[in-house]
Structures are given as C-alpha cells and as structure tokens.
Write an enzyme that holds these catalytic residues in place. Structure first.
Site, PDB file in Angstrom:
ATOM      1  N   LEU A   1       5.986  -9.882   4.388  1.00 33.23           N
ATOM      2  CA  LEU A   1       5.777  -8.912   5.342  1.00 33.23           C
ATOM      3  C   LEU A   1       6.962  -9.128   6.282  1.00 33.23           C
ATOM      4  O   LEU A   1       7.507  -7.942   6.811  1.00 33.23           O
ATOM      5  CB  LEU A   1       4.326  -9.282   6.413  1.00 33.23           C
ATOM      6  CG  LEU A   1       2.941  -8.979   5.472  1.00 33.23           C
ATOM      7  CD1 LEU A   1       1.888  -9.419   6.686  1.00 33.23           C
ATOM      8  CD2 LEU A   1       2.965  -7.953   4.911  1.00 33.23           C
TER       9      LEU A   1
ATOM     10  N   GLU B   1       8.830  -4.968  -1.869  1.00 35.58           N
ATOM     11  CA  GLU B   1       8.476  -5.801  -2.914  1.00 35.58           C
ATOM     12  C   GLU B   1       9.355  -4.933  -4.160  1.00 35.58           C
ATOM     13  O   GLU B   1       9.464  -5.554  -4.998  1.00 35.58           O
ATOM     14  CB  GLU B   1       7.027  -5.911  -3.244  1.00 35.58           C
ATOM     15  CG  GLU B   1       6.710  -6.824  -4.540  1.00 35.58           C
ATOM     16  CD  GLU B   1       5.194  -7.067  -4.687  1.00 35.58           C
ATOM     17  OE1 GLU B   1       4.747  -7.704  -5.558  1.00 35.58           O
ATOM     18  OE2 GLU B   1       4.291  -6.721  -3.959  1.00 35.58           O
TER      19      GLU B   1
ATOM     20  N   LYS C   1       0.518   6.928  -3.736  1.00 33.23           N
ATOM     21  CA  LYS C   1      -0.133   7.186  -4.969  1.00 33.23           C
ATOM     22  C   LYS C   1      -1.518   7.245  -4.693  1.00 33.23           C
ATOM     23  O   LYS C   1      -2.556   7.702  -5.329  1.00 33.23           O
ATOM     24  CB  LYS C   1       0.177   6.165  -5.778  1.00 33.23           C
ATOM     25  CG  LYS C   1      -0.395   5.997  -7.333  1.00 33.23           C
ATOM     26  CD  LYS C   1       0.176   4.897  -8.091  1.00 33.23           C
ATOM     27  CE  LYS C   1      -0.499   4.689  -9.328  1.00 33.23           C
ATOM     28  NZ  LYS C   1       0.163   3.337 -10.163  1.00 33.23           N
TER      29      LYS C   1
ATOM     30  N   ALA D   1      -2.901  -8.113   2.771  1.00 33.12           N
ATOM     31  CA  ALA D   1      -2.073  -9.327   3.257  1.00 33.12           C
ATOM     32  C   ALA D   1      -3.269 -10.083   4.218  1.00 33.12           C
ATOM     33  O   ALA D   1      -3.496  -9.619   5.110  1.00 33.12           O
ATOM     34  CB  ALA D   1      -0.915  -9.242   3.783  1.00 33.12           C
ATOM     35  N   GLN D   2      -3.544 -11.297   3.796  1.00 33.06           N
ATOM     36  CA  GLN D   2      -4.370 -12.266   4.592  1.00 33.06           C
ATOM     37  C   GLN D   2      -3.537 -13.270   5.665  1.00 33.06           C
ATOM     38  O   GLN D   2      -3.816 -13.373   6.754  1.00 33.06           O
ATOM     39  CB  GLN D   2      -5.356 -12.983   3.954  1.00 33.06           C
ATOM     40  CG  GLN D   2      -6.265 -12.068   3.123  1.00 33.06           C
ATOM     41  CD  GLN D   2      -7.340 -12.789   2.030  1.00 33.06           C
ATOM     42  OE1 GLN D   2      -7.128 -14.182   1.914  1.00 33.06           O
ATOM     43  NE2 GLN D   2      -8.091 -12.211   1.344  1.00 33.06           N
ATOM     44  N   GLY D   3      -2.632 -13.891   4.976  1.00 36.08           N
ATOM     45  CA  GLY D   3      -1.983 -14.904   5.482  1.00 36.08           C
ATOM     46  C   GLY D   3      -1.186 -14.658   6.837  1.00 36.08           C
ATOM     47  O   GLY D   3      -1.539 -15.422   7.889  1.00 36.08           O
ATOM     48  N   GLY D   4      -0.270 -13.778   6.727  1.00 36.26           N
ATOM     49  CA  GLY D   4       0.410 -13.535   7.877  1.00 36.26           C
ATOM     50  C   GLY D   4       1.908 -13.532   7.868  1.00 36.26           C
ATOM     51  O   GLY D   4       2.372 -12.830   6.741  1.00 36.26           O
TER      52      GLY D   4
ATOM     53  N   ARG E   1       4.161 -22.276  -4.754  1.00 40.35           N
ATOM     54  CA  ARG E   1       3.164 -21.482  -5.237  1.00 40.35           C
ATOM     55  C   ARG E   1       3.206 -21.808  -6.913  1.00 40.35           C
ATOM     56  O   ARG E   1       2.176 -21.837  -7.450  1.00 40.35           O
ATOM     57  CB  ARG E   1       2.922 -20.143  -5.033  1.00 40.35           C
ATOM     58  CG  ARG E   1       2.533 -19.909  -3.594  1.00 40.35           C
ATOM     59  CD  ARG E   1       2.397 -18.452  -3.360  1.00 40.35           C
ATOM     60  NE  ARG E   1       1.730 -18.128  -2.082  1.00 40.35           N
ATOM     61  CZ  ARG E   1       1.885 -17.158  -1.467  1.00 40.35           C
ATOM     62  NH1 ARG E   1       2.520 -16.019  -1.791  1.00 40.35           N
ATOM     63  NH2 ARG E   1       1.206 -17.001  -0.029  1.00 40.35           N
TER      64      ARG E   1
ATOM     65  N   ALA F   1       6.710  -1.832   4.637  1.00 42.48           N
ATOM     66  CA  ALA F   1       8.210  -1.409   4.548  1.00 42.48           C
ATOM     67  C   ALA F   1       8.316   0.077   4.848  1.00 42.48           C
ATOM     68  O   ALA F   1       9.223   0.441   5.701  1.00 42.48           O
ATOM     69  CB  ALA F   1       8.761  -2.005   3.119  1.00 42.48           C
TER      70      ALA F   1
END
Length: 528
Positions: free
Chosen positions: A371, A354, A34, A45-48, A273, A15
C-alpha cells in the site's frame, strides 16, 4: 465507440485512485476497471501501511528491513525513495484526516508484522485498512474523473511513433476505444493464476500481458509471494488471515498446539513470508494440519473484525483459539519494468502498483510495503505528468498485423492446478519443463488475433501469457532466492546476485541491471 481523455487509468486500486485524485485536479481522467472498484487487492488489504511515523523508528531501519526481506534483489535507490518519501506522504495523509486507529493517548496505533524490526504499521478499522483507504480516496476524486466498471482492457493502442495513445476494452456487449495523452496501467497482480490465493478471481495479470503484447519490458516474474496464512477449510482457501494477527501475538502451531517456527528463524512467526510459507508448506506436505493459535490475543474480535466475520461465515469456532491456515499466492514482485514515476519502455505508457516492477520488493516483498508503494509512486507519477502536461499530437493508430489464430489453451482450472503444482512454493526443473511444453510459445501468443473474443476468452489468453513468462523465468533462474525456491538448487547462487531476467519483444535476456539505459554494453545475455 470512441472515448477521448487526457489521462486513462486501467485499474482501480490504491495506486490508481491516488494518481487519479491528483491528476484530476488539472486533467480529464477516465478510470477503466475490470470489475467493481471494491474488488481489488487494495480493498482487501487487512494489515496496513508500513511507514516511519514515530521518533523511535528511522527510515534507515525500514530500508534495511526491506532489503533483508527481499534478499537484496533490489534497485536500492528506488527502495530509498519509497521509504523516505513514503514516510512524508503518509504523515501528510494522517494530518489531512485519514481515519487511522489510535491509542487512548491519541497517538497512532502502530502494529508489528513479519520481518519488520519496529512497530510501524499504520492501520484503520482494525483489519479494514484497505477498505477505509479506498473509501477515503474515492471521496476525494475530482468531478472530472470518470469511472467505467466491468470493462476488460485487452489491447494497447500505439501510434506510428511507437507511443501509447489508448486501449481497446470489451464488456459482454461491445468494444470501446479509449484515446489519451497518457495511459497508466494499475491493474494489480496475478494471484488468481493459482487455485489457492488471497486475491480476487479477477486478478489474472491482464496489465502485464497487455504491456508484454505491446512490446514493453517485463521482469522478476519468477517471484510470486505466497502468504503463509490463508483461512483453510473444506479443502479450500476462504480468505486472508492477516500477518497482523501474528504481530499481535498469534503463533503457528500444529494440531497438538506445538509451535511450528521454533528453531526455524530468529524472528519465529514474524520471519519473512517466504520462510514462514515454506515451513507451513513442508508441514502440510507431510500430512500435518497447520493453525494460528490466537488464544493469547485479548479482544480478538474487536481488533480483527474482518477476520472474525470470515471465520464465522466458514463456521470456524474462535473459542477454540485455533484458526486453520495454509499458504496461498498473494503478491507478484515482478511486472512491467517501470521507474519510480511509472515510466515504462514504451513512451506515454506508465505502470504503478503491483503491476509494476520497480525493484522495491526484491525477491520477496516486506509486509505492508505494497500500500505504501501504491500511495507513494502513485503520487510521484501524478506529479510527473502534471509537470509535463499533455503534449501528444499523433493519435494515428499504427496498424499491427496479428495473423496467428488462437492456439490450444488449457482450461482455467487445469492451468491453475498446473501453476500450483509446478510454480508453487517449491519448484523442480522437470515439472517446470513439462509445464512449459504444455503452453504455447511467447512468439505465438504475441501474434494472436484477439478480435471477437468475449471477456472470459480474453482472460484465459492473458493467463496463458503470464504463465508462459513465469515458467521460463523460473526455469532460467537456477538458484533459490526469496519466494523462488527450487528443490534442485536450494541455496542462493552468487552469480545470480543482482541479475534480472527480462522479457521484451518476444525475447528473453538476463541483465545485471533492471533498466536497459544503465546496461553496460556486452553485459546482457540473450537466453532465447
């Protein structure tokens, strides 16, 4: 030391970088982060990225999937904006050369993940989507975007009109003051409040604590998503095993290789989830080990190089076809109340990604919508500021009298353990009340003088602000909904449908809308 700029961005994930690459075309931008730009949830991030990009899918399907996964605790207009405009933005990214994975025919290779009704997950580098997207955005940053690493933002600066004009930061040696026409918080979530998490240890919710301390509205803090599949070995979580593994054919099993999700939900291992995480939590609470059986996935190591590397580093033998997993904190649905262009309740303070609560994730985020949110709302925020320009003329800092000394705080380890025990996957009112009594009140925390503290002390303070807000939100919502599961109230309660718990200026209220300007007089209920 003072730094003056047009736009200040706190954070360096998707973002933040999406906003910076667009804002930098017209404004001078400073990014403060930070840690390293490579230590964000975005980078991990793995998924996409969930987006409608093929003719067989429809944005209406994606909207419906989002609403169902989040148990209809949404701002529906913002969901529609995210899905519809996000689809267009992602198609433009692909056209512009984002290096996504493709089929032999050249068409995008679209994955399937939990609670999605269609294959729509765009991915890159197998399971390295976040890394590739971050690198892609970093290369596109204009030269007038500066990046300042290893600085912790700890105090927002407001002017005498109540608008945000900057921030104080601290590294191990010195304090800096940044002044800007616009201040954007893009600091990510708060998964590191828990000992078992997919997040980096630096994800402690600082941006939310900053905003709350300055008087901004905060909401949905009872909704922390627990991912069902963190790699579990030697008594701890070692990293994420993406939902894409189950989309490719992996299934949850017990030590006897018996399917765990059979008879639990129609979507089995690709259920939302909060359902899969709760099911695995129940199994593990009964003393049973839980695994993902990957034996049906051909070319696993090629499709999932990051997960393969993670398993090898932890001496997991993939030849057995079993990856040991356990649930852990993953994504905070709540945050700073903001609209789809990032505007918060404080003028010239914006929140995106987030750290923001825009009503798009409801009570449980749909896989790979995060994402998409960063890319879409990062762009909408940038376009809004580019249109409005830099017009702040009052940079006189309003003096605030912080007279409260630091109260007694739990150690970081004790706080994390208490969070897992009382605000984990299943909560009970007695445990939550006891935990609340161990924490300082929000009124005290809001008045603490933070001058002279080092980054570690500041971080522990921020974690206590978040924990205190979260426990009071969870106590107040007397139902189970999405990721908020109570042992004493195991079902949805109609009276909590479309009700938001808001924290602002030391007060907690329950309203029937996320946004105060939509609130009908008399519909807000003060809680304390």
């Amino acid at each position: 030391m003072d730094v003056k700029t047009d736009v200040l961005i706190i954070g360096s994930g998707i973002a933040a970088l999406q906003a910076a690459r667009l804002l930098g075309q017209q404004f001078h931008v400073q990014i403060v982060t930070k840690s390293s730009v490579y230590m964000s949830s975005s980078y991990r991030a793995q998924g996409g990225i969930a987006a409608v990009t093929n003719r067989e899918d429809q944005t209406s399907f994606h909207i419906t999937d989002t609403l169902i996964a989040g148990v209809h605790h949404h701002d529906k207009k913002h969901v529609e904006t995210l899905i519809e405009e996000g689809s267009q933005i992602m198609q433009q990214f692909v056209t512009d050369g984002l290096p996504i994975d493709r089929q032999p025919s050249g068409e995008p290779s679209l994955g399937l993940e939990g609670a999605h009704s269609q294959h729509r997950i765009i991915h890159a580098g197998g399971d390295r989507t976040g890394q590739i997207l971050i690198d892609y955005l970093l290369k596109q940053l204009p030269s007038n975007v500066g990046i300042n690493t290893y600085e912790m933002a700890y105090e927002l600066l407001l002017n005498t009109n109540g608008a945000c004009i900057g921030v104080l930061t601290q590294d191990q040696q010195k304090t800096k003051r940044y002044f800007a026409h616009h201040v954007i918080l893009a600091t990510g979530g708060a998964g590191a409040l828990y000992p078992c998490t997919s997040n980096y240890k630096t994800n402690t919710g600082d941006g939310i604590a900053l905003a709350y301390r300055a008087g901004a509205a905060i909401s949905d803090m009872e909704f922390m998503q627990f991912h069902p599949s963190l790699l579990w070995c030697n008594g701890g979580a070692k990293g994420l095993v993406s939902e894409a593994v189950r989309g490719a054919g992996g299934i949850f099993v017990d030590v006897r290789r018996q399917p765990i999700m059979k008879g639990i939900h129609p979507q089995l291992d690709l259920a939302p989830r909060h359902i899969t995480a709760h099911t695995l939590f129940t199994k593990r609470a009964a003393g049973q080990a839980t695994y993902i059986d990957i034996s049906s996935i051909q070319n696993f190591e090629e499709k999932f190089p990051t997960i393969t590397k993670l398993c090898r580093e932890n001496e997991i033998d993939l030849q057995t076809g079993l990856i040991p997993v356990a649930p852990g904190s993953h994504f905070l649905m709540g945050g700073i109340v903001a609209d789809d262009t990032g505007k918060t309740s404080i003028p010239n303070l914006y929140a995106v990604g987030e750290v923001a609560c825009t009503g798009v994730h409801g009570a449980n985020r749909l896989a790979s919508n995060s994402l998409l949110e960063g890319i879409t709302f990062g762009q909408k925020l940038a376009e809004s500021l580019l249109h409005g320009g830099c017009k702040q003329v009052n940079f006189t800092v309003a003096m605030r009298d912080y007279t409260q000394p630091m109260p007694a705080l739990l150690t970081k380890e004790n706080l994390q353990q208490a969070m897992m025990q009382t605000l984990g996957i299943v909560r009970n009112p007695i445990g939550m009340q006891r935990f609340a009594q161990q924490l300082p009140t929000l009124q005290i925390l809001q008045q603490v003088n933070l001058s002279g503290l080092n980054p570690q002390e500041l971080e522990l303070y921020m974690m206590h602000v978040l924990a205190t807000i979260m426990v009071h939100a969870a106590i107040t919502r007397t139902e189970s909904r999405g990721a908020h599961i109570r042992s004493d109230k195991p079902h949805n309660d109609e009276k909590w449908q479309q009700r938001w718990i808001i924290f602002e200026n030391g007060q907690m209220k329950v309203r029937n809308t996320l946004y105060e300007h939509h609130q009908t007089r008399g519909n807000a209920e003060a809680v304390f």
